[in-house]
Design a protein around this motif. Structure first.
Motif, PDB file in Angstrom:
ATOM      1  N   ARG A 120       3.154  12.025  -9.340  1.00  0.00           N
ATOM      2  CA  ARG A 120       2.994  11.885  -7.897  1.00  0.00           C
ATOM      3  C   ARG A 120       3.034  10.418  -7.484  1.00  0.00           C
ATOM      4  O   ARG A 120       2.338   9.582  -8.039  1.00  0.00           O
ATOM      5  CB  ARG A 120       1.660  12.495  -7.471  1.00  0.00           C
ATOM      6  CG  ARG A 120       1.378  12.397  -5.985  1.00  0.00           C
ATOM      7  CD  ARG A 120       2.244  13.341  -5.181  1.00  0.00           C
ATOM      8  NE  ARG A 120       1.744  14.701  -5.211  1.00  0.00           N
ATOM      9  CZ  ARG A 120       2.384  15.742  -4.717  1.00  0.00           C
ATOM     10  NH1 ARG A 120       3.578  15.577  -4.172  1.00  0.00           N
ATOM     11  NH2 ARG A 120       1.863  16.947  -4.783  1.00  0.00           N
ATOM     12  N   ASP A 175      -6.030  14.268  -1.223  1.00  0.00           N
ATOM     13  CA  ASP A 175      -5.701  15.700  -1.298  1.00  0.00           C
ATOM     14  C   ASP A 175      -4.401  15.926  -2.067  1.00  0.00           C
ATOM     15  O   ASP A 175      -4.230  16.948  -2.742  1.00  0.00           O
ATOM     16  CB  ASP A 175      -5.543  16.284   0.110  1.00  0.00           C
ATOM     17  CG  ASP A 175      -6.866  16.608   0.774  1.00  0.00           C
ATOM     18  OD1 ASP A 175      -7.914  16.586   0.097  1.00  0.00           O
ATOM     19  OD2 ASP A 175      -6.855  16.884   1.997  1.00  0.00           O
ATOM     20  N   PHE A 177      -3.451  14.586  -4.616  1.00  0.00           N
ATOM     21  CA  PHE A 177      -3.716  14.535  -6.055  1.00  0.00           C
ATOM     22  C   PHE A 177      -4.800  15.536  -6.460  1.00  0.00           C
ATOM     23  O   PHE A 177      -5.323  15.473  -7.574  1.00  0.00           O
ATOM     24  CB  PHE A 177      -4.165  13.120  -6.445  1.00  0.00           C
ATOM     25  CG  PHE A 177      -3.113  12.077  -6.268  1.00  0.00           C
ATOM     26  CD1 PHE A 177      -2.256  11.731  -7.316  1.00  0.00           C
ATOM     27  CD2 PHE A 177      -2.956  11.427  -5.054  1.00  0.00           C
ATOM     28  CE1 PHE A 177      -1.279  10.759  -7.152  1.00  0.00           C
ATOM     29  CE2 PHE A 177      -1.975  10.447  -4.877  1.00  0.00           C
ATOM     30  CZ  PHE A 177      -1.143  10.120  -5.931  1.00  0.00           C
ATOM     31  N   ASP A 178      -5.138  16.445  -5.544  1.00  0.00           N
ATOM     32  CA  ASP A 178      -6.214  17.416  -5.782  1.00  0.00           C
ATOM     33  C   ASP A 178      -7.532  16.730  -6.095  1.00  0.00           C
ATOM     34  O   ASP A 178      -8.309  17.197  -6.935  1.00  0.00           O
ATOM     35  CB  ASP A 178      -5.836  18.392  -6.908  1.00  0.00           C
ATOM     36  CG  ASP A 178      -4.689  19.306  -6.520  1.00  0.00           C
ATOM     37  OD1 ASP A 178      -4.623  19.705  -5.347  1.00  0.00           O
ATOM     38  OD2 ASP A 178      -3.852  19.612  -7.384  1.00  0.00           O
ATOM     39  N   LEU A 179      -7.788  15.623  -5.408  1.00  0.00           N
ATOM     40  CA  LEU A 179      -9.057  14.915  -5.527  1.00  0.00           C
ATOM     41  C   LEU A 179      -9.826  15.081  -4.222  1.00  0.00           C
ATOM     42  O   LEU A 179      -9.269  14.892  -3.138  1.00  0.00           O
ATOM     43  CB  LEU A 179      -8.828  13.427  -5.807  1.00  0.00           C
ATOM     44  CG  LEU A 179      -8.216  13.073  -7.165  1.00  0.00           C
ATOM     45  CD1 LEU A 179      -7.857  11.591  -7.218  1.00  0.00           C
ATOM     46  CD2 LEU A 179      -9.179  13.424  -8.307  1.00  0.00           C
ATOM     47  N   GLU A 180     -11.080  15.436  -4.330  1.00  0.00           N
ATOM     48  CA  GLU A 180     -11.906  15.700  -3.154  1.00  0.00           C
ATOM     49  C   GLU A 180     -12.717  14.471  -2.782  1.00  0.00           C
ATOM     50  O   GLU A 180     -13.613  14.055  -3.506  1.00  0.00           O
ATOM     51  CB  GLU A 180     -12.854  16.876  -3.426  1.00  0.00           C
ATOM     52  CG  GLU A 180     -13.752  17.251  -2.263  1.00  0.00           C
ATOM     53  CD  GLU A 180     -12.989  17.893  -1.107  1.00  0.00           C
ATOM     54  OE1 GLU A 180     -13.500  17.855   0.034  1.00  0.00           O
ATOM     55  OE2 GLU A 180     -11.890  18.440  -1.347  1.00  0.00           O
ATOM     56  N   ARG A 186     -12.497  18.343   7.532  1.00  0.00           N
ATOM     57  CA  ARG A 186     -11.386  19.287   7.526  1.00  0.00           C
ATOM     58  C   ARG A 186     -11.412  20.194   8.756  1.00  0.00           C
ATOM     59  O   ARG A 186     -12.473  20.504   9.292  1.00  0.00           O
ATOM     60  CB  ARG A 186     -11.416  20.111   6.239  1.00  0.00           C
ATOM     61  CG  ARG A 186     -11.405  19.209   5.012  1.00  0.00           C
ATOM     62  CD  ARG A 186     -11.238  19.994   3.712  1.00  0.00           C
ATOM     63  NE  ARG A 186     -11.267  19.075   2.582  1.00  0.00           N
ATOM     64  CZ  ARG A 186     -10.255  18.304   2.218  1.00  0.00           C
ATOM     65  NH1 ARG A 186      -9.113  18.361   2.896  1.00  0.00           N
ATOM     66  NH2 ARG A 186     -10.351  17.489   1.185  1.00  0.00           N
TER      67      ARG A 186
END
Length: 203
Positions: A120, A175, A177-180, A186
């Motif tokens: 990514r 988001d 990178f699927d990191l919160e 939201r």
């Protein structure tokens, strides 16, 4: 074997908006993601205009830092495994180098490596208005697998401060990178400063 910790490359170029790179480094540290930072010479110049940070203080936010001229650094090789890279902010010059593959410095070379390894790559391009050449470069990066993510503010979160705007943008980048991010707000969920109330702006 994969690295013990997740690794992220962060590039800071000379465009205005260095606060995005600074905040990204701060959040990634909280998420226990190992950060590998490269700041272009122009990025350091922007730092002096837009922040009170010294060069050493900026680099202290990262786990590992690199000389922007060191094209033999670890992040210049595809064998060095990472989650990918964010350029925050990304100047038009950096965008153009990545789009054409003419990567004479470490920042653009590291980005090119992410593309060739199918990792990514997110470019927070900071420029407006845009002419056809800019748009063609963005298209070229997108076709190569990168993500163009200009730091466009969202107002349905009802931001109260500049920090709120920056935090939301950084959270949206993470988001990808699927990191919160702990500061993420939201749609359909109450803003951090209005617990129990849902935003009523457009999506």
């Amino acid at each position: 074997m994969p690295p013990a910790r997740r690794r992220m490359i962060v590039g800071i170029s000379g465009a205005t908006g260095i606060i995005y790179g600074v905040r990204l480094l701060e959040v990634l540290r909280r998420l226990d993601v190992e950060t590998h930072l490269v700041v272009s010479r122009a990025g350091d110049l922007t730092r002096t205009h837009e922040t009170d940070l010294t060069a050493a203080e900026l680099r202290a936010l990262a786990d590992v830092t690199y000389n922007p001229a060191d094209v033999g650094a670890a992040i210049a090789s595809g064998s060095f495994r990472t989650m990918g890279m964010v350029v925050a902010p990304c100047s038009i010059r950096t965008l153009s180098e990545i789009a054409t593959g003419v990567t004479g410095a470490l920042l653009s070379r590291a980005a090119d490596v992410c593309l060739k390894e199918r990792r990514r790559l997110v470019l927070m391009v900071r420029e407006t208005p845009l002419h056809a050449g800019h748009l063609k470069s963005m298209l070229a990066v997108t076709e190569a697998g990168g993500v163009i993510a200009p730091p466009v503010p969202a107002f349905y979160t009802r931001p109260r401060t500049l920090e709120d705007v920056v935090d939301h943008t950084v959270a949206r980048v993470l988001d990808l990178f699927d990191l919160e991010s702990p500061s993420a707000t939201r749609w359909g969920e109450p803003p951090a400063h209005e617990a129990g109330a849902a935003p009523d702006g457009p999506a």
